[in-house]
Design a protein around this motif. Sequence first.
Motif, PDB file in Angstrom:
ATOM      1  N   LEU A  73       0.827  -1.209   0.000  1.00 15.64           N
ATOM      2  CA  LEU A  73       0.000   0.000   0.000  1.00 15.64           C
ATOM      3  C   LEU A  73       0.861   1.258   0.000  1.00 15.64           C
ATOM      4  CD1 LEU A  73      -2.698  -1.223   2.479  1.00 15.64           C
ATOM      5  CD2 LEU A  73      -3.156  -0.422   0.154  1.00 15.64           C
ATOM      6  N   ALA A  99       0.920   4.132  -2.861  1.00 18.25           N
ATOM      7  CA  ALA A  99       0.689   5.538  -2.498  1.00 18.25           C
ATOM      8  C   ALA A  99       1.815   6.433  -2.981  1.00 18.25           C
ATOM      9  CB  ALA A  99       0.537   5.654  -0.984  1.00 18.25           C
ATOM     10  N   GLU A 148      -6.697   8.389  -4.441  1.00 18.76           N
ATOM     11  CA  GLU A 148      -6.298   7.004  -4.213  1.00 18.76           C
ATOM     12  C   GLU A 148      -5.062   6.934  -3.323  1.00 18.76           C
ATOM     13  OE1 GLU A 148      -5.961   5.636  -8.234  1.00 18.76           O
ATOM     14  OE2 GLU A 148      -7.971   4.776  -8.194  1.00 18.76           O
ATOM     15  N   CYS A 194      -4.701   4.919   0.152  1.00 23.93           N
ATOM     16  CA  CYS A 194      -3.616   3.950   0.372  1.00 23.93           C
ATOM     17  C   CYS A 194      -2.819   4.292   1.617  1.00 23.93           C
ATOM     18  CB  CYS A 194      -2.705   3.885  -0.848  1.00 23.93           C
ATOM     19  SG  CYS A 194      -3.443   3.014  -2.244  1.00 23.93           S
TER      20      CYS A 194
END
Length: 96
Positions: free
Chosen positions: A28, A32, A41, A45
């Motif tokens: 994640l 990111a 998004e 994340c």
Amino acid sequence: MLAERTLERHQLPLLTEASHTADAADWLASVADDPEVSTSERRLCHAEAARQRTLLARLLDQLAPLDAPVPPPAQGGKLAQLRAIHGDRPRGGWPA
């Protein structure tokens, strides 16, 4: 401080889950940091990566032996301030 220790059979699923959780948090965080990912998004994340790191800390806390020494808090830090207000948390969490 890292030390070799033997896990009991019931702790192996916790270790497996901790490993998967660490991988998810890393993935994640890498998503990111990707410049091609939209800002919204990225925020999602980052937020989910933070939740995964919190879960990882809880899983690892459950794997720690109950008699393990707890390191002293840093002087003047946020944790020291919280402990001054709320007291020390017992190893393994507060009783339910």
